[in-house]
Scaffold this active site. Structure first.
Site, PDB file in Angstrom:
ATOM      1  N   SER A 152       0.866  -1.186   0.000  1.00 10.48           N
ATOM      2  CA  SER A 152       0.000   0.000   0.000  1.00 10.48           C
ATOM      3  C   SER A 152       0.896   1.226   0.000  1.00 10.48           C
ATOM      4  O   SER A 152       1.956   1.225   0.642  1.00 10.48           O
ATOM      5  CB  SER A 152      -0.873   0.017   1.253  1.00 10.48           C
ATOM      6  OG  SER A 152      -1.426   1.319   1.455  1.00 10.48           O
ATOM      7  N   TYR A 165      -1.308  -1.019  10.297  1.00  9.75           N
ATOM      8  CA  TYR A 165      -1.483  -1.360   8.877  1.00  9.75           C
ATOM      9  C   TYR A 165      -0.260  -0.925   8.054  1.00  9.75           C
ATOM     10  O   TYR A 165       0.270  -1.694   7.241  1.00  9.75           O
ATOM     11  CB  TYR A 165      -2.752  -0.698   8.370  1.00  9.75           C
ATOM     12  CG  TYR A 165      -3.043  -0.906   6.904  1.00  9.75           C
ATOM     13  CD1 TYR A 165      -3.596  -2.096   6.436  1.00  9.75           C
ATOM     14  CD2 TYR A 165      -2.774   0.101   5.966  1.00  9.75           C
ATOM     15  CE1 TYR A 165      -3.875  -2.276   5.079  1.00  9.75           C
ATOM     16  CE2 TYR A 165      -3.051  -0.073   4.620  1.00  9.75           C
ATOM     17  CZ  TYR A 165      -3.602  -1.260   4.186  1.00  9.75           C
ATOM     18  OH  TYR A 165      -3.868  -1.436   2.849  1.00  9.75           O
TER      19      TYR A 165
HETATM   20  N1  LIG Z   1      -8.680  -0.330  -0.434  1.00 10.50           N
HETATM   21  C1  LIG Z   1      -7.586   0.402  -0.507  1.00 10.50           C
HETATM   22  O1  LIG Z   1      -7.624   1.625  -0.548  1.00 10.50           O
HETATM   23  C2  LIG Z   1      -6.262  -0.267  -0.547  1.00 10.50           C
HETATM   24  C3  LIG Z   1      -6.101  -1.618  -0.323  1.00 10.50           C
HETATM   25  N2  LIG Z   1      -4.843  -2.177  -0.376  1.00 10.50           N
HETATM   26  C4  LIG Z   1      -4.656  -3.596  -0.174  1.00 10.50           C
HETATM   27  O2  LIG Z   1      -5.402  -4.313  -1.131  1.00 10.50           O
HETATM   28  C5  LIG Z   1      -5.863  -5.543  -0.580  1.00 10.50           C
HETATM   29  C6  LIG Z   1      -7.373  -5.645  -0.692  1.00 10.50           C
HETATM   30  O3  LIG Z   1      -7.956  -4.549  -0.040  1.00 10.50           O
HETATM   31  P1  LIG Z   1      -9.548  -4.286   0.078  1.00 10.50           P
HETATM   32  O4  LIG Z   1     -10.222  -4.936  -1.043  1.00 10.50           O
HETATM   33  O5  LIG Z   1      -9.694  -2.841   0.286  1.00 10.50           O
HETATM   34  O6  LIG Z   1      -9.793  -5.015   1.478  1.00 10.50           O
HETATM   35  P2  LIG Z   1     -10.950  -5.787   2.278  1.00 10.50           P
HETATM   36  O7  LIG Z   1     -10.999  -5.216   3.652  1.00 10.50           O
HETATM   37  O8  LIG Z   1     -12.191  -5.865   1.507  1.00 10.50           O
HETATM   38  O9  LIG Z   1     -10.266  -7.213   2.432  1.00 10.50           O
HETATM   39  C7  LIG Z   1     -10.025  -8.057   1.356  1.00 10.50           C
HETATM   40  C8  LIG Z   1     -10.541  -9.437   1.674  1.00 10.50           C
HETATM   41  O10 LIG Z   1      -9.673 -10.058   2.622  1.00 10.50           O
HETATM   42  C9  LIG Z   1     -10.474 -10.877   3.428  1.00 10.50           C
HETATM   43  N3  LIG Z   1      -9.833 -11.202   4.714  1.00 10.50           N
HETATM   44  C10 LIG Z   1      -9.675 -10.405   5.787  1.00 10.50           C
HETATM   45  N4  LIG Z   1      -9.121 -11.087   6.807  1.00 10.50           N
HETATM   46  C11 LIG Z   1      -8.927 -12.359   6.366  1.00 10.50           C
HETATM   47  C12 LIG Z   1      -8.411 -13.540   6.962  1.00 10.50           C
HETATM   48  N5  LIG Z   1      -8.002 -13.566   8.244  1.00 10.50           N
HETATM   49  N6  LIG Z   1      -8.366 -14.663   6.219  1.00 10.50           N
HETATM   50  C13 LIG Z   1      -8.805 -14.668   4.947  1.00 10.50           C
HETATM   51  N7  LIG Z   1      -9.309 -13.583   4.327  1.00 10.50           N
HETATM   52  C14 LIG Z   1      -9.373 -12.434   5.027  1.00 10.50           C
HETATM   53  C15 LIG Z   1     -11.754 -10.079   3.625  1.00 10.50           C
HETATM   54  O11 LIG Z   1     -12.834 -10.927   3.994  1.00 10.50           O
HETATM   55  C16 LIG Z   1     -11.955  -9.431   2.279  1.00 10.50           C
HETATM   56  O12 LIG Z   1     -12.837 -10.157   1.444  1.00 10.50           O
HETATM   57  C17 LIG Z   1      -5.366  -5.563   0.864  1.00 10.50           C
HETATM   58  O13 LIG Z   1      -4.136  -6.258   0.928  1.00 10.50           O
HETATM   59  C18 LIG Z   1      -5.152  -4.100   1.161  1.00 10.50           C
HETATM   60  O14 LIG Z   1      -4.223  -3.887   2.190  1.00 10.50           O
HETATM   61  C19 LIG Z   1      -3.746  -1.406  -0.633  1.00 10.50           C
HETATM   62  C20 LIG Z   1      -3.856  -0.088  -0.863  1.00 10.50           C
HETATM   63  C21 LIG Z   1      -5.124   0.590  -0.855  1.00 10.50           C
HETATM   64  C1  LIG Z   2      -7.699   4.918   5.494  1.00 12.21           C
HETATM   65  C2  LIG Z   2      -6.830   4.642   4.346  1.00 12.21           C
HETATM   66  N1  LIG Z   2      -6.237   5.675   3.781  1.00 12.21           N
HETATM   67  C3  LIG Z   2      -5.417   5.500   2.740  1.00 12.21           C
HETATM   68  C4  LIG Z   2      -5.177   4.245   2.281  1.00 12.21           C
HETATM   69  C5  LIG Z   2      -5.750   3.201   2.882  1.00 12.21           C
HETATM   70  C6  LIG Z   2      -6.616   3.363   3.923  1.00 12.21           C
HETATM   71  O1  LIG Z   2      -7.204   2.299   4.478  1.00 12.21           O
HETATM   72  C7  LIG Z   2      -5.257   2.028   2.257  1.00 12.21           C
HETATM   73  O2  LIG Z   2      -5.514   0.893   2.512  1.00 12.21           O
HETATM   74  O3  LIG Z   2      -4.368   2.348   1.293  1.00 12.21           O
HETATM   75  C8  LIG Z   2      -4.337   3.775   1.183  1.00 12.21           C
END
Ligand SMILES: NC(=O)C1=CN([C@@H]2O[C@H](COP(=O)(O)OP(=O)(O)OC[C@H]3O[C@@H](n4cnc5c(N)ncnc54)[C@H](O)[C@@H]3O)[C@@H](O)[C@H]2O)C=CC1
Ligand SMILES: Cc1ncc2c(c1O)C(=O)OC2
Length: 258
Positions: A152, A165
């Site tokens: 991220s 995080y």
């Molecule tokens: N949404 C954003 O702005 C950003 C997200 N990311 C990264 O992208 C990836 C996906 O993010 P999102 O779709 O926003 O997240 P999200 O919060 O929707 O999580 C993605 C999935 O991971 C699953 N998950 C959570 N804990 C788990 C566990 N213990 N075992 C198995 N599955 C589990 C959740 O059920 C969910 O379906 C993450 O690695 C996140 O850190 C990176 C930068 C920005």
């Molecule tokens: C609150 C918040 N701000 C910025 C970012 C995230 C976030 O969860 C993230 O997952 O990637 C960029």
């Protein structure tokens, strides 16, 4: 009627890929794109019900997708998930370590609960290590194994009130580099993609001013969607990226640059 049935010409034609955290958000978008590029998938997630719906959506489009429920904070569950994926797909060519705890509580560093810290580290850091290890032999057998980890850009600019995080994603970047040197022996590439703030279910809670801050500081001044990230993931799993390893690719509209 399926218009999308089994493309044999996409950049991932015939690739067997495991995507974790694929029930929603970025992981689901990746799953859809990888299928469109010709991959066969196992989608894994903690939320079993949501996962089943997600798998059904892709199957209804004519794609080959299977669901495996697992808990990335549980080492035995990770091992089982990897085994089931390899068995279901008859081998493994790719792994996307996308599952993560993204809600680290929104609290300042003085107030992060110890158990929240542990959960974030166990899923986001230890989980990536253990899933990568569990898939290593199958990816080696593939002869063209490729891994993409989700980092991220918060770890690059140091987002406040997200410290656990941010620490976990900094660890993912560093692990990606170290593992690349070990996995090179097995002809496996491993890279990280570092998105900026993406509009998905998980970030609905993020206040308007944070979204504004991101948009205003981007070279490309608009919101980022999950479909803005999936091309990079698909590329890093493809043959076109066969000599790219140990790298962190920011995909953020030009917010932080490296
Ligand atoms: N949404 C954003 O702005 C950003 C997200 N990311 C990264 O992208 C990836 C996906 O993010 P999102 O779709 O926003 O997240 P999200 O919060 O929707 O999580 C993605 C999935 O991971 C699953 N998950 C959570 N804990 C788990 C566990 N213990 N075992 C198995 N599955 C589990 C959740 O059920 C969910 O379906 C993450 O690695 C996140 O850190 C990176 C930068 C920005
Ligand atoms: C609150 C918040 N701000 C910025 C970012 C995230 C976030 O969860 C993230 O997952 O990637 C960029």
């Amino acid at each position: 009627m399926t218009l999308n049935t089994m493309p044999s010409t996409g950049q991932l034609a015939g690739r067997r890929i495991l995507v974790t955290g694929a029930a929603r958000g970025l992981g689901f978008a990746f799953a859809q794109t990888l299928c469109q590029q010709g991959a066969q998938l196992v989608m894994a997630d903690l939320r079993a019900e949501l996962l089943n719906e997600a798998v059904a959506r892709l199957r209804a489009m004519g794609f080959e997708a299977h669901g495996v429920a697992f808990d990335a904070s549980n080492p035995a569950s990770i091992e089982q998930c990897a085994q089931q994926a390899v068995q279901t797909l008859g081998g493994l060519d790719g792994l996307v370590n996308n599952a993560a705890v993204t809600d680290s509580g929104g609290k300042g560093m003085d107030d992060i609960a110890l158990d929240k810290w542990d959960q974030v580290m166990n899923v986001n850091v230890r989980g990536v290590w253990l899933m990568t290890r569990a898939c290593r032999a199958a990816l080696k057998d593939s002869g063209r194994g490729a891994i993409v980890n989700l980092a991220s850009d918060t770890a690059m600019w140091g987002a406040p009130n997200l410290m656990a995080y941010v620490a976990s994603k900094g660890a993912v970047m560093a692990m990606t580099r170290s593992m690349a040197r070990e996995l090179g022996a097995d002809a496996i590439t491993i890279n990280a993609v570092a998105p900026g703030l993406v509009l998905v279910e998980a970030t609905e809670y993020v206040p308007e001013h944070r979204h504004r801050l991101y948009i205003d500081q981007r070279a490309l001044q608009r919101e980022q969607g999950p479909e803005d990230v999936s091309g990079a993931v698909s590329y890093l799993l493809s043959d076109g990226a066969r000599f790219v390893t140990g790298q962190v690719l920011p995909v953020n509209g030009g917010f932080v640059m490296n």
